[in-house]
Design an enzyme around this catalytic site. Sequence first.
Site, PDB file in Angstrom:
ATOM      1  CE  LYS A  13      21.078  77.117 -15.196  1.00 30.59           C
ATOM      2  NZ  LYS A  13      21.534  78.438 -15.686  1.00 30.59           N
ATOM      3  NE  ARG A  88      23.218  79.551  -9.902  1.00 33.74           N
ATOM      4  CZ  ARG A  88      21.924  79.615 -10.225  1.00 33.74           C
ATOM      5  NH1 ARG A  88      21.191  78.559 -10.301  1.00 33.74           N
ATOM      6  NH2 ARG A  88      21.371  80.769 -10.483  1.00 33.74           N
ATOM      7  NE  ARG A 127      15.255  84.803 -17.952  1.00 34.46           N
ATOM      8  CZ  ARG A 127      16.047  83.814 -17.543  1.00 34.46           C
ATOM      9  NH1 ARG A 127      16.186  82.731 -18.276  1.00 34.46           N
ATOM     10  NH2 ARG A 127      16.703  83.899 -16.422  1.00 34.46           N
ATOM     11  NE  ARG A 162      14.530  85.643 -12.530  1.00 38.36           N
ATOM     12  CZ  ARG A 162      15.257  84.557 -12.757  1.00 38.36           C
ATOM     13  NH1 ARG A 162      14.753  83.553 -13.454  1.00 38.36           N
ATOM     14  NH2 ARG A 162      16.463  84.441 -12.292  1.00 38.36           N
ATOM     15  NE  ARG A 173      20.861  85.984 -12.171  1.00 39.07           N
ATOM     16  CZ  ARG A 173      19.889  85.933 -13.084  1.00 39.07           C
ATOM     17  NH1 ARG A 173      19.361  87.031 -13.555  1.00 39.07           N
ATOM     18  NH2 ARG A 173      19.451  84.761 -13.512  1.00 39.07           N
TER      19      ARG A 173
HETATM   20  P1  AMP Z   1      18.037  81.039 -11.194  1.00 37.83           P
HETATM   21  O1  AMP Z   1      16.587  81.219 -11.470  1.00 37.83           O
HETATM   22  O2  AMP Z   1      18.464  79.604 -11.265  1.00 37.83           O
HETATM   23  O3  AMP Z   1      18.916  81.945 -12.022  1.00 37.83           O
HETATM   24  O4  AMP Z   1      18.266  81.453  -9.659  1.00 37.83           O
HETATM   25  C1  AMP Z   1      17.948  82.745  -9.196  1.00 37.83           C
HETATM   26  C2  AMP Z   1      18.757  83.060  -7.943  1.00 37.83           C
HETATM   27  O5  AMP Z   1      18.429  82.107  -6.913  1.00 37.83           O
HETATM   28  C3  AMP Z   1      20.261  82.965  -8.094  1.00 37.83           C
HETATM   29  O6  AMP Z   1      20.829  84.167  -8.627  1.00 37.83           O
HETATM   30  C4  AMP Z   1      20.685  82.714  -6.648  1.00 37.83           C
HETATM   31  O7  AMP Z   1      20.615  83.895  -5.863  1.00 37.83           O
HETATM   32  C5  AMP Z   1      19.606  81.768  -6.153  1.00 37.83           C
HETATM   33  N1  AMP Z   1      19.936  80.342  -6.412  1.00 37.83           N
HETATM   34  C6  AMP Z   1      19.270  79.477  -7.240  1.00 37.83           C
HETATM   35  N2  AMP Z   1      19.828  78.267  -7.210  1.00 37.83           N
HETATM   36  C7  AMP Z   1      20.866  78.353  -6.356  1.00 37.83           C
HETATM   37  C8  AMP Z   1      21.851  77.430  -5.912  1.00 37.83           C
HETATM   38  N3  AMP Z   1      21.895  76.148  -6.345  1.00 37.83           N
HETATM   39  N4  AMP Z   1      22.781  77.866  -5.021  1.00 37.83           N
HETATM   40  C9  AMP Z   1      22.770  79.136  -4.544  1.00 37.83           C
HETATM   41  N5  AMP Z   1      21.886  80.064  -4.930  1.00 37.83           N
HETATM   42  C10 AMP Z   1      20.933  79.684  -5.831  1.00 37.83           C
END
Ligand code: AMP
Length: 215
Positions: A13, A88, A127, A162, A173
């Site tokens: 994404k 999400r 990654r 990360r 996740r």
């Molecule tokens: P990402 O980089 O989008 O994979 O987000 C990393 C982490 O941030 C996720 O595993 C969640 O803990 C949190 N996170 C990001 N976006 C959301 C969202 N829309 N709702 C809830 N948690 C989020």
Amino acid sequence: MRIVLLGAPGAGKGTVAKSLTEFDGSVQISTGDILRNAVKAGSELGKKAKGYMESGALVPDDLIMDIMEVRMKEPDCQKGFLLDGFPRTIPQAEALKKLLEKIGMKLDAAINLDVPTDVILDRLTTRRTCSNPDCQEIYNIKSKPPKPDGTCFKCGSPAVQRADETEEAIKHRLATYNEKTAPLIDFYKKEGLLITIASLDSMQIRDDIIKALKK
Ligand code: AMP
């Protein structure tokens, strides 16, 4: 363009959003990046979000909606936006619908990046992300490695794994994705907004999205 990018963690994404931004100036809004920056800055939001993020759980919907209510009203969103990692959950998708109605905007599409699980797992474990919050360039030790000393080509900061990309956090996740986020595919199908893209190449995906939006 005004789009939601759907897909499991590691589906691409962020990479696709970046290439679409370069295409028409729409702004990429990544809730993950906003939260990681808040954690780094040690803000109140960051303190609340840190534990959830490190274990691979979702941050509560009300915190996310507080961030997005403010972010979506900023003037740069008028050029168009690419929502990367938001919504999400179904409650977030419903709240987004209401928020957009309130500010007089409509989504063009919800793009589902459909990537097989084995590819996702391989991508997430290989990654690396630039640790500079203003850069966050994404690398992959197999297909797009950082410099030989492990630093970023763009800004020279270390490219790191990360905290939520350990094997245990990745499993959590993906389980969270299947339980809470995958139902959004059906949500946007019912809204008549769903476009599914099955390609694995980010430039091909970008072109497929642009073509699909023109139809
Ligand atoms: P990402 O980089 O989008 O994979 O987000 C990393 C982490 O941030 C996720 O595993 C969640 O803990 C949190 N996170 C990001 N976006 C959301 C969202 N829309 N709702 C809830 N948690 C989020």
